[in-house]
Write a protein that holds these residues in place. Sequence first.
Motif, PDB file in Angstrom:
ATOM      1  N   GLY A  77       5.180   5.387   7.742  1.00 23.30           N
ATOM      2  CA  GLY A  77       4.840   6.558   6.961  1.00 23.30           C
ATOM      3  C   GLY A  77       4.095   7.568   7.802  1.00 23.30           C
ATOM      4  O   GLY A  77       4.393   8.772   7.806  1.00 23.30           O
ATOM      5  N   LYS A  78       3.115   7.063   8.522  1.00 21.71           N
ATOM      6  CA  LYS A  78       2.332   7.970   9.361  1.00 21.71           C
ATOM      7  C   LYS A  78       3.226   8.649  10.379  1.00 21.71           C
ATOM      8  O   LYS A  78       3.097   9.852  10.636  1.00 21.71           O
ATOM      9  N   MET A  79       4.091   7.856  10.897  1.00 21.43           N
ATOM     10  CA  MET A  79       4.948   8.389  11.936  1.00 21.43           C
ATOM     11  C   MET A  79       5.847   9.485  11.359  1.00 21.43           C
ATOM     12  O   MET A  79       6.016  10.550  11.946  1.00 21.43           O
ATOM     13  N   LEU A  80       6.368   9.207  10.174  1.00 23.11           N
ATOM     14  CA  LEU A  80       7.262  10.187   9.568  1.00 23.11           C
ATOM     15  C   LEU A  80       6.507  11.462   9.244  1.00 23.11           C
ATOM     16  O   LEU A  80       6.983  12.567   9.475  1.00 23.11           O
ATOM     17  N   ALA A 102       0.841  -1.200   0.000  1.00 22.51           N
ATOM     18  CA  ALA A 102       0.000   0.000   0.000  1.00 22.51           C
ATOM     19  C   ALA A 102       0.874   1.247   0.000  1.00 22.51           C
ATOM     20  O   ALA A 102       2.095   1.175   0.026  1.00 22.51           O
ATOM     21  N   ASP A 103       0.228   2.362  -0.064  1.00 16.82           N
ATOM     22  CA  ASP A 103       0.909   3.644  -0.052  1.00 16.82           C
ATOM     23  C   ASP A 103       1.820   3.724   1.176  1.00 16.82           C
ATOM     24  O   ASP A 103       1.378   3.515   2.306  1.00 16.82           O
ATOM     25  N   PRO A 104       3.052   3.980   0.964  1.00 20.09           N
ATOM     26  CA  PRO A 104       3.966   3.983   2.107  1.00 20.09           C
ATOM     27  C   PRO A 104       3.576   5.003   3.164  1.00 20.09           C
ATOM     28  O   PRO A 104       3.864   4.819   4.345  1.00 20.09           O
ATOM     29  N   ALA A 105       2.888   6.038   2.709  1.00 24.23           N
ATOM     30  CA  ALA A 105       2.523   7.069   3.673  1.00 24.23           C
ATOM     31  C   ALA A 105       1.479   6.568   4.663  1.00 24.23           C
ATOM     32  O   ALA A 105       1.338   7.109   5.753  1.00 24.23           O
ATOM     33  N   ALA A 120      12.234  20.154   1.395  1.00 26.53           N
ATOM     34  CA  ALA A 120      11.574  19.430   0.312  1.00 26.53           C
ATOM     35  C   ALA A 120      10.878  18.184   0.855  1.00 26.53           C
ATOM     36  O   ALA A 120       9.752  17.848   0.467  1.00 26.53           O
ATOM     37  N   PHE A 121      11.541  17.523   1.799  1.00 27.26           N
ATOM     38  CA  PHE A 121      10.948  16.327   2.407  1.00 27.26           C
ATOM     39  C   PHE A 121       9.654  16.691   3.124  1.00 27.26           C
ATOM     40  O   PHE A 121       8.630  16.023   2.986  1.00 27.26           O
ATOM     41  N   MET A 122       9.720  17.818   3.842  1.00 24.46           N
ATOM     42  CA  MET A 122       8.535  18.201   4.605  1.00 24.46           C
ATOM     43  C   MET A 122       7.387  18.592   3.709  1.00 24.46           C
ATOM     44  O   MET A 122       6.232  18.393   4.040  1.00 24.46           O
ATOM     45  N   LEU A 123       7.727  19.140   2.574  1.00 25.50           N
ATOM     46  CA  LEU A 123       6.656  19.523   1.670  1.00 25.50           C
ATOM     47  C   LEU A 123       6.263  18.382   0.751  1.00 25.50           C
ATOM     48  O   LEU A 123       5.454  18.558  -0.136  1.00 25.50           O
ATOM     49  N   LEU A 175      15.049   2.029  15.154  1.00 24.03           N
ATOM     50  CA  LEU A 175      13.599   1.937  15.262  1.00 24.03           C
ATOM     51  C   LEU A 175      12.936   2.161  13.915  1.00 24.03           C
ATOM     52  O   LEU A 175      12.029   1.440  13.518  1.00 24.03           O
ATOM     53  N   TRP A 176      13.443   3.161  13.220  1.00 26.06           N
ATOM     54  CA  TRP A 176      12.843   3.431  11.904  1.00 26.06           C
ATOM     55  C   TRP A 176      13.099   2.291  10.949  1.00 26.06           C
ATOM     56  O   TRP A 176      12.248   1.902  10.171  1.00 26.06           O
ATOM     57  N   TRP A 177      14.303   1.815  11.067  1.00 31.89           N
ATOM     58  CA  TRP A 177      14.689   0.719  10.161  1.00 31.89           C
ATOM     59  C   TRP A 177      13.801  -0.507  10.432  1.00 31.89           C
ATOM     60  O   TRP A 177      13.221  -1.101   9.512  1.00 31.89           O
ATOM     61  N   ALA A 178      13.693  -0.817  11.698  1.00 28.52           N
ATOM     62  CA  ALA A 178      12.891  -1.982  12.045  1.00 28.52           C
ATOM     63  C   ALA A 178      11.444  -1.776  11.606  1.00 28.52           C
ATOM     64  O   ALA A 178      10.802  -2.691  11.079  1.00 28.52           O
TER      65      ALA A 178
END
Lengths: 120, 1285
Positions: free
Chosen positions: B10-13, B2-5, B345-348, B422-425
């Motif tokens: 994704g949500k966390m990021l 699914a959409d990574p976001a 750019a990442f934030m936007l 944590l992110w990696w996992a």
Amino acid sequence: MTTTACFIIVSRNDIPIYEAEVGSAAKREDAAQLPQFILQAALDIVQDLAWTTSAMFLKAIDKFNDLVVSVYVTADRTRFMLLLDSRSDDGIKSFFQEVHELYIKSLLNPLYLPGSRITS
Amino acid sequence: MADPASTPLGKMLLEEITPVVMVLCTPYVEESCLKNGLSLIQLLSPFCDFTNIDVPVRTASDQPYRLRKFKLRLFYSSDIRQPNLEVAKERLKKVITHVGEKNFLESSDPSQVNNLLSRPESEMLPSWFQFFNKELVRTLSFSDHEAFDHPVACLLVVSSKDDEPVNRFVDLFNTNKLPSLLNDGAMDPKIMKHYLLLHDNQDGPFNKATKLLADMRNAFGQNDCQIICFNSSQDGKIHHQDNPWAPFKSDALPTENLGGFLNLDDLNEIKDFMQELSSKHIIPYMEQKIRVLNQQVSATRKGFRNQIKNLWWRKGKEDTIDTPNGPVYTFNSIESQIRILGDYAFMLGDYELALSNYRLISTDYKLDKAWKRYAGVQEMMGLTYFLLDQSRKDAEYCMENAFNTYLKLGSAGRRNTTRCGLWWAEMLKTRDQLKEAATVYFRICGEDTLHSAVMLEQASFCYLLSKPPMLHKYGFHLVLSGDHYKKCDQIKHAIRTYRSAIPVYKGTTWSLIKDHVHFHIGQWYALLGMYDVAVTHMLEVLASTHQSKTTQELFLRDFLQIVQKTGKTFEVLKLQLPVINISSLKVIFEDQRTNASAAAARVKESLWRSLEEDIIPSSTARSNWLELQSKIMPRKYKESNICVAGEALKVDIEFKNPLQIPISVSSVSLMCELCANPEEDANSSNNEVQNNEDRTSTSSGDINSCLILSEVDFSLEGGETTVVQLTVTPRIEGILKIVGVKWKLSSAVVGLCNFEFNPVNRVVRGRRKQHSPSSDLKFLVIKSLPRLQGFIHSLPEKTYAGDLWPLVLELSNQSKSPVKNLKMKISNPRFLYAGNQKELNADFPACLKKKMNVEKSGRHANVNKTLQNLYHFPEDISVQEETSLSWPLWFHAAVPGNIPLYITIYYEMEGVSSIMKYRTLRMHYNLQVLPSLDVSFQLSTRPSRSQEFLLRMDVVNKTSSECFQVHQLSSVGQQWEISLLQPVDSILPSQSLFAGQSLSCFFMLKDRRRSSTSEDSIPSLSHIQSDVRLGPQDNSEAFFDVSSSPLADFHDCERSSRGMSSQGCEYKVDFVFITQLLKGNSDSSSNTPLVFSHHACDCSPSSMSPISWLVDGPRTIQHNFSAPPCEVNLKMTITNSSDAIASVHINTFDSPSSNNQLINDATTSQPPEHQSGWSEIPIVNDTKIITTEALTTRVPKSLSLESVPQFIWSGTSSTKLVLQPRSTAEIPLQICVFTPGIYDLSNYILNWNLTPVNDGENQGEANKSSGVCQGYPYYLSVLESNFKD
């Protein structure tokens, strides 16, 4: 250098049928169960790996800190598991082959019930 | 995928990597906000999250795109700095402890692994992990090497209450108060500012505020100033349906009153403001900044020329700066700007742009050896890849690279490592690579044990959720995590993890693991003071046989400590220490069968029953008894066993100590229930049960008075097994039920074991077929009955064969009522024999001696009794209350060996109980009889006299030390006359046989009966001659009387035990050999000499036939051989001693070969039984073989003596004649001799055939119906006589 080594034969039903602890390291009373824990946990990986290869010797399949688990799977899915803190694949392999021979000998004993505890 | 976001990561990021707005406000602002129970940021936060902002964004490229999701993070300026490590740790710890408390209380143990797996994933995974991870990540915010936490904008808020709000705005943005990030040059201090005037409607009218706004607009610009009016509600009672602030309020205050002064208009106003702030100000600002930065970056770094320049320049810089953290970059360095560009750019949401910039900067940082920054950029690259959902490999590679780089930094990058991990996992988990995720979690573990614990627990869940589930790993990591929790005193967490590991290890044979888990749970529960639970877990490890001795000691000690702390005695239903062998349970009880000793109880029931068959009342009586019983007792109890009040029930049970250390067990006793007899209300079963229960409960109070329970204390060494006999004695009538056994371990823990559902190995009762096991342990207690106790005095345990000894049986009756009708049965009458009462005080051994006036009337009556092994006590004998009865017994050690003796005594009670009329007393003794003298007899016919026999007696003393004095040899019966061939002094001067000595004696035996028939004399006075004294001849001591009791009785027993009829038949003689063991020997303590009698039965001469003959004639002949051949006349006298008509056929042979031939035929054709001679023991085979051998060896010898016959039988070569029973005939025989010499005239045989007269009255004779006899030597000397022609 102190070495620890724990050797366990696990029957096909995940029951340890032979246990031996060798090694020069002083045995710590509070960590006696650690090898068992590590080896038992490694069973999961053996489960996966055993079907991917035709070789009986699975090399080092798991490690915990500096302890390495080497496994040899016989044809009846009995597993010889060796926990070592040093690795030398050739030595381990020949060791396993010898053990396999001995294991087969004990299997040939008409009084031995496969899967029961080996006492010697 | 699914959409990574939309994945958790994704949500966390999207939540965590968002623009930061720095908030600066005056105290008045806070004050008015706090009216609602909220701080300013808390007030605004719910409106910072836009799920559908729908703003067009154009970044570096010309193509605009629409941003859907957007979020602002608001922070007070004071919070914009790196959080204090200690505080952060403390907070995390609090989080964990809190969760621990909460979870601990509501923890429910999954009992099965399957249950564990079947639960939905969300339920399985503790939700607090997410929360914890977020908190952990947040401890890293505002680091200097990353730009996404740098404030994008600054929100300055001033209340309308403030004096000179415009000046306040200026004061607020004072550099002194700004966070260090902005001051130390890591961040551009020229950030976008937005000015907000907050007006509290409760403080005054709105118009003042509008005026202030106008001033602000003049001062700061038209667009950057705004006003919010709030707290419009006056009473503060507005209740928000779904309170938007609840999730933002971290502490546990009640949330109902939050925002109580805000009405809907206020909320909308705030919401609009925030929307406008982000869409109209922040996003455009960021867009612009991106574009500007992008242009700069393109100008300096893009293109071939710039790249070369960059490389060159960096190389030159290399040797100048070499700080451990790499070079310091200020905000206006190109590297920082690239990073900012990337982060913006990442934030936007322009991930492509972000990625290209990150790539660009990462090489720079790498060249500069700015490892922390490099790792940070790598991390972002990984995340960008992930969000772009492009190359998994790249994403993973980047994350791993970042992770390792952070790891290389050591302690400085420790927390970054954690976050990165944590992110990696999380990333791996999203991609279902749970196993890898688990290893990542495992790698995160570092110095901080608490964090490691949580990570390990998360790892364990990864293993659990992986497909297929890796349960072993799951358990292992749970245990590891528990250990870590324990190390940082999170005992509740530790217990929780261990307990979740239990189902994995349940039923496993990996014993060390199981012990470890249970032991630690037990210990920890004890630490928490929850001793009850602790004990249950400790119980699991108590009986761990495989552990080392010290470990077992530790387990036991801790267990006992915990039990002590509980302050009460625990009753544990299944205590493993010591182990009870249920199958060893033996219940010994006495109903009508009573046992004299414990040994008797152990004898098999069938043995007793066969013994008692004759003496207990027959089946009709028994059925009466049953009927009687069923009338009295309800059906339910009819089948229960019976025991008598006041008599103890014994229960044998085996205890085993499985450990290597000694344990002490005390107060072992049975648990019993006794309820009064429901005899009266037997009619309806319902009632009865009811009543029973009532009675049980009531009687349990005074159960101590109704039951006497024995208590046993013992201690068991390591591995020891012991059998304990427990007794219970009911004192009142009723139903007794043995429920179980209980004991006290180390005087602390009470162990219980119920016998209820276990099959019981019952000993005593075997009569009934099938019962439920519980009924075996149920007894009907009946009224107290007399019970005889029996004992045989001075019965030796060890004796020599042949020993003859009087004994006294003592029966005592302890009860109040007499018993009568006594009968006794002895299993082995060869050994024990009941005597007459008058023999009780007789002088032994004098009573055995012959008296002159012996009357032999009683003997035959005795014979009948002995045959049945049954002895009836005289009718008038009864054992009165509280007296005892003594009765003489004769003991004779008949054969050597280990001899069990069973004696059962039957007696009847009178009118005491209707249920039980009689009882039996069983006695059991074991004797060891050593071999003493080996006596054998050999009887052979005297060839010349058919009525006389030669008796040879061989005696060997087989003992090792004893010395026997020979006394007499007697033949049984009156038809044999026995006499010594030579005086005994010449054979045995000392008259005693020492150990190992042997003696051979020869006697002459005369058949007086036959002589009487031939002589017709009166055999009245000569019966004394049936005894021969072997002892000192001058002794005037009387003979032992073998024809009276007890010697005669024992002799009869001997005979019957050897399967012989008691009737003596002719040619068969019984002998009794009597010796004495002198007093003063080691074994005999008494002064009287011990008497030994050895019995030999049915001695008959070897090769004895009913036909005997005698060849008579001249022994020496002188003959002149010049004359015609010498003829010798002989006479053969043939006697038929049998009762049948015999036809005798005499064949003579001249040639030895034919003779030999015929003999062989004869021996082969003849059934071998007929050649057997006497037999002393039932084993006939040996003697038979010997005799046949003797016969065959004799034949060739006799033939070889006389190789050529020098004579011929003249006259008939075959003579036949018929002999009447008991008659004699004479046949003349004649031989012709040709030369002088000595001739053996034995080359003839006698064939005889018996024709039985009328019926076969005598079995032995009738069998022996035919036979062949070899002629015996008759030597004839023929001399040449020359003196006369």
